[in-house]
Write a protein that holds these residues in place. Structure first.
Motif, PDB file in Angstrom:
ATOM      1  N   LEU A  53      40.471  43.280  51.000  1.00  0.00           N
ATOM      2  CA  LEU A  53      39.906  43.329  52.341  1.00  0.00           C
ATOM      3  C   LEU A  53      39.097  42.071  52.611  1.00  0.00           C
ATOM      4  CD1 LEU A  53      38.962  44.657  55.021  1.00  0.00           C
ATOM      5  CD2 LEU A  53      37.171  45.797  53.682  1.00  0.00           C
ATOM      6  N   ILE A  54      39.369  41.459  53.750  1.00  0.00           N
ATOM      7  CA  ILE A  54      38.535  40.375  54.256  1.00  0.00           C
ATOM      8  C   ILE A  54      37.864  40.930  55.506  1.00  0.00           C
ATOM      9  CG2 ILE A  54      38.461  38.016  55.112  1.00  0.00           C
ATOM     10  CD1 ILE A  54      41.285  37.722  53.701  1.00  0.00           C
ATOM     11  N   GLN A  55      36.568  41.110  55.436  1.00  0.00           N
ATOM     12  CA  GLN A  55      35.851  41.693  56.557  1.00  0.00           C
ATOM     13  C   GLN A  55      35.695  40.669  57.677  1.00  0.00           C
ATOM     14  OE1 GLN A  55      32.208  43.364  55.039  1.00  0.00           O
ATOM     15  NE2 GLN A  55      33.293  44.862  53.801  1.00  0.00           N
ATOM     16  N   TRP A  56      35.620  41.188  58.895  1.00  0.00           N
ATOM     17  CA  TRP A  56      35.526  40.320  60.070  1.00  0.00           C
ATOM     18  C   TRP A  56      34.337  39.365  59.976  1.00  0.00           C
ATOM     19  CZ3 TRP A  56      39.862  40.003  62.269  1.00  0.00           C
ATOM     20  CH2 TRP A  56      40.677  41.107  62.488  1.00  0.00           C
ATOM     21  N   ASN A  57      33.206  39.834  59.438  1.00  0.00           N
ATOM     22  CA  ASN A  57      32.019  38.973  59.397  1.00  0.00           C
ATOM     23  C   ASN A  57      32.123  37.847  58.363  1.00  0.00           C
ATOM     24  OD1 ASN A  57      31.663  40.370  57.020  1.00  0.00           O
ATOM     25  ND2 ASN A  57      29.756  41.374  57.639  1.00  0.00           N
ATOM     26  N   GLU A  58      33.167  37.840  57.529  1.00  0.00           N
ATOM     27  CA  GLU A  58      33.396  36.766  56.560  1.00  0.00           C
ATOM     28  C   GLU A  58      34.196  35.619  57.169  1.00  0.00           C
ATOM     29  OE1 GLU A  58      34.794  38.050  52.579  1.00  0.00           O
ATOM     30  OE2 GLU A  58      34.723  40.074  53.430  1.00  0.00           O
ATOM     31  N   LEU A  59      34.747  35.849  58.373  1.00  0.00           N
ATOM     32  CA  LEU A  59      35.702  34.904  58.955  1.00  0.00           C
ATOM     33  C   LEU A  59      35.100  34.057  60.073  1.00  0.00           C
ATOM     34  CD1 LEU A  59      38.811  37.236  59.156  1.00  0.00           C
ATOM     35  CD2 LEU A  59      38.406  35.392  57.512  1.00  0.00           C
ATOM     36  N   GLU A  60      35.479  32.793  60.042  1.00  0.00           N
ATOM     37  CA  GLU A  60      35.155  31.870  61.130  1.00  0.00           C
ATOM     38  C   GLU A  60      36.314  31.796  62.110  1.00  0.00           C
ATOM     39  OE1 GLU A  60      34.788  27.088  61.265  1.00  0.00           O
ATOM     40  OE2 GLU A  60      33.512  28.085  59.782  1.00  0.00           O
ATOM     41  N   VAL A  61      37.536  31.847  61.575  1.00  0.00           N
ATOM     42  CA  VAL A  61      38.758  31.775  62.384  1.00  0.00           C
ATOM     43  C   VAL A  61      39.721  32.859  61.920  1.00  0.00           C
ATOM     44  CG1 VAL A  61      40.788  30.354  62.946  1.00  0.00           C
ATOM     45  CG2 VAL A  61      38.548  29.274  62.716  1.00  0.00           C
ATOM     46  N   CYS A  62      40.348  33.506  62.888  1.00  0.00           N
ATOM     47  CA  CYS A  62      41.424  34.463  62.614  1.00  0.00           C
ATOM     48  C   CYS A  62      42.374  34.377  63.796  1.00  0.00           C
ATOM     49  CB  CYS A  62      40.883  35.877  62.451  1.00  0.00           C
ATOM     50  SG  CYS A  62      42.180  37.075  62.064  1.00  0.00           S
ATOM     51  N   GLU A  63      43.532  33.769  63.575  1.00  0.00           N
ATOM     52  CA  GLU A  63      44.476  33.549  64.670  1.00  0.00           C
ATOM     53  C   GLU A  63      45.893  33.470  64.133  1.00  0.00           C
ATOM     54  OE1 GLU A  63      43.062  29.848  66.220  1.00  0.00           O
ATOM     55  OE2 GLU A  63      43.890  28.682  64.566  1.00  0.00           O
ATOM     56  N   LYS A  85      55.649  32.013  61.154  1.00  0.00           N
ATOM     57  CA  LYS A  85      54.441  32.491  61.834  1.00  0.00           C
ATOM     58  C   LYS A  85      53.535  33.139  60.803  1.00  0.00           C
ATOM     59  CE  LYS A  85      55.764  32.115  66.287  1.00  0.00           C
ATOM     60  NZ  LYS A  85      55.060  31.585  67.400  1.00  0.00           N
ATOM     61  N   GLY A  86      52.238  32.954  61.002  1.00  0.00           N
ATOM     62  CA  GLY A  86      51.303  33.541  60.061  1.00  0.00           C
ATOM     63  C   GLY A  86      49.951  33.815  60.676  1.00  0.00           C
ATOM     64  N   ILE A  87      49.192  34.657  60.007  1.00  0.00           N
ATOM     65  CA  ILE A  87      47.815  34.960  60.384  1.00  0.00           C
ATOM     66  C   ILE A  87      46.956  33.973  59.606  1.00  0.00           C
ATOM     67  CG2 ILE A  87      46.001  36.710  60.391  1.00  0.00           C
ATOM     68  CD1 ILE A  87      48.372  38.801  60.064  1.00  0.00           C
ATOM     69  N   GLN A  88      46.391  33.001  60.317  1.00  0.00           N
ATOM     70  CA  GLN A  88      45.556  31.985  59.675  1.00  0.00           C
ATOM     71  C   GLN A  88      44.122  32.487  59.616  1.00  0.00           C
ATOM     72  OE1 GLN A  88      46.371  28.575  58.386  1.00  0.00           O
ATOM     73  NE2 GLN A  88      44.531  29.377  57.421  1.00  0.00           N
ATOM     74  N   LEU A  89      43.599  32.568  58.410  1.00  0.00           N
ATOM     75  CA  LEU A  89      42.224  32.995  58.199  1.00  0.00           C
ATOM     76  C   LEU A  89      41.445  31.813  57.641  1.00  0.00           C
ATOM     77  CD1 LEU A  89      43.013  36.349  56.371  1.00  0.00           C
ATOM     78  CD2 LEU A  89      42.559  36.034  58.794  1.00  0.00           C
ATOM     79  N   LYS A  90      40.298  31.540  58.232  1.00  0.00           N
ATOM     80  CA  LYS A  90      39.395  30.537  57.681  1.00  0.00           C
ATOM     81  C   LYS A  90      38.056  31.226  57.474  1.00  0.00           C
ATOM     82  CE  LYS A  90      37.319  26.025  58.240  1.00  0.00           C
ATOM     83  NZ  LYS A  90      37.044  24.919  59.155  1.00  0.00           N
ATOM     84  N   TYR A  91      37.653  31.283  56.212  1.00  0.00           N
ATOM     85  CA  TYR A  91      36.392  31.914  55.860  1.00  0.00           C
ATOM     86  C   TYR A  91      35.229  31.035  56.311  1.00  0.00           C
ATOM     87  CZ  TYR A  91      39.130  34.767  52.569  1.00  0.00           C
ATOM     88  OH  TYR A  91      40.036  35.613  51.993  1.00  0.00           O
ATOM     89  N   LYS A  92      34.074  31.630  56.429  1.00  0.00           N
ATOM     90  CA  LYS A  92      32.873  30.872  56.792  1.00  0.00           C
ATOM     91  C   LYS A  92      32.498  29.860  55.717  1.00  0.00           C
ATOM     92  CE  LYS A  92      31.026  34.232  59.993  1.00  0.00           C
ATOM     93  NZ  LYS A  92      30.026  35.277  60.275  1.00  0.00           N
ATOM     94  N   ASN A  93      32.968  30.082  54.476  1.00  0.00           N
ATOM     95  CA  ASN A  93      32.692  29.132  53.393  1.00  0.00           C
ATOM     96  C   ASN A  93      33.717  27.989  53.343  1.00  0.00           C
ATOM     97  OD1 ASN A  93      35.001  30.176  52.177  1.00  0.00           O
ATOM     98  ND2 ASN A  93      33.897  31.262  50.568  1.00  0.00           N
ATOM     99  N   GLY A  94      34.664  27.973  54.296  1.00  0.00           N
ATOM    100  CA  GLY A  94      35.630  26.882  54.381  1.00  0.00           C
ATOM    101  C   GLY A  94      36.992  27.165  53.755  1.00  0.00           C
ATOM    102  N   LYS A  95      37.104  28.183  52.909  1.00  0.00           N
ATOM    103  CA  LYS A  95      38.403  28.499  52.301  1.00  0.00           C
ATOM    104  C   LYS A  95      39.369  28.995  53.373  1.00  0.00           C
ATOM    105  CE  LYS A  95      36.785  29.744  47.697  1.00  0.00           C
ATOM    106  NZ  LYS A  95      36.718  30.819  46.695  1.00  0.00           N
ATOM    107  N   LYS A  96      40.677  28.793  53.101  1.00  0.00           N
ATOM    108  CA  LYS A  96      41.706  29.201  54.048  1.00  0.00           C
ATOM    109  C   LYS A  96      42.751  30.072  53.361  1.00  0.00           C
ATOM    110  CE  LYS A  96      41.436  24.991  56.810  1.00  0.00           C
ATOM    111  NZ  LYS A  96      42.196  23.798  57.224  1.00  0.00           N
TER     112      LYS A  96
END
Length: 166
Positions: free
Chosen positions: A89-99, A131-142
């Protein structure tokens, strides 16, 4: 409550041909060594059979690879069997970008599967498509999670991610 779920398996014909062809060659080698060649000693047969079995296990695991994705009010859940046995699980508050984004699997990640990029693209879990769900964590990891249902995933992302980041 909105929930997006998706489950993917490798479906490309060339993938099935490669895996099943390799397994067929292994089965033939097993048969030939054990039932037709009487010049091979029992010890040599044991060694060759062990190598064939050990080689077949990763092929079967790759053949059974399954990417599962779930997006809900908690965040983005994913699992790529056999690499993950439980959903992560990646919680919403851990993410800077989700698209949702279009990407090039070959040039960005050198193909499909459980991939790590040598550029700044991060990790990817993908089975097919571009196509993919791009996640960028607030710590910079992708992390990029491949999807065949981009529009449906985007609607669910918009519903939850915009609420948690505002």
């Amino acid at each position: 409550m909105r929930i997006f779920t998706e489950s993917q398996h490798f479906k490309q014909w060339f993938f099935h041909l490669l895996v099943l062809g390799s397994l067929a060659i292994m089965i033939y080698a097993f048969y030939a060594i054990n039932y037709t060649d009487e010049t091979i000693s029992t010890t040599e047969k044991y060694i060759v059979n062990s190598i064939l079995i050990v080689s077949a296990i990763p092929l079967l695991l790759i053949y059974r690879t399954k990417l599962s994705t779930r997006i809900d009010e908690k965040g983005v859940h994913y699992r790529m069997f056999p690499f993950h046995f439980k959903m992560k699980l990646i919680q919403w508050n851990e993410l800077e970008v989700c698209e949702i984004r279009t990407y090039n699997p070959l040039s960005e990640y050198s193909g499909w599967g459980y991939r790590m990029s040598f550029s700044n693209s991060g990790k990817a879990l993908n089975i097919a498509g571009k196509k993919g769900i791009q996640l960028k964590y607030k710590n910079g990891k992708k992390l990029l999670i491949g999807t065949q249902l981009a529009d449906e995933a985007q609607r669910t992302i918009n519903y939850y991610f915009k609420k948690t980041t505002s």
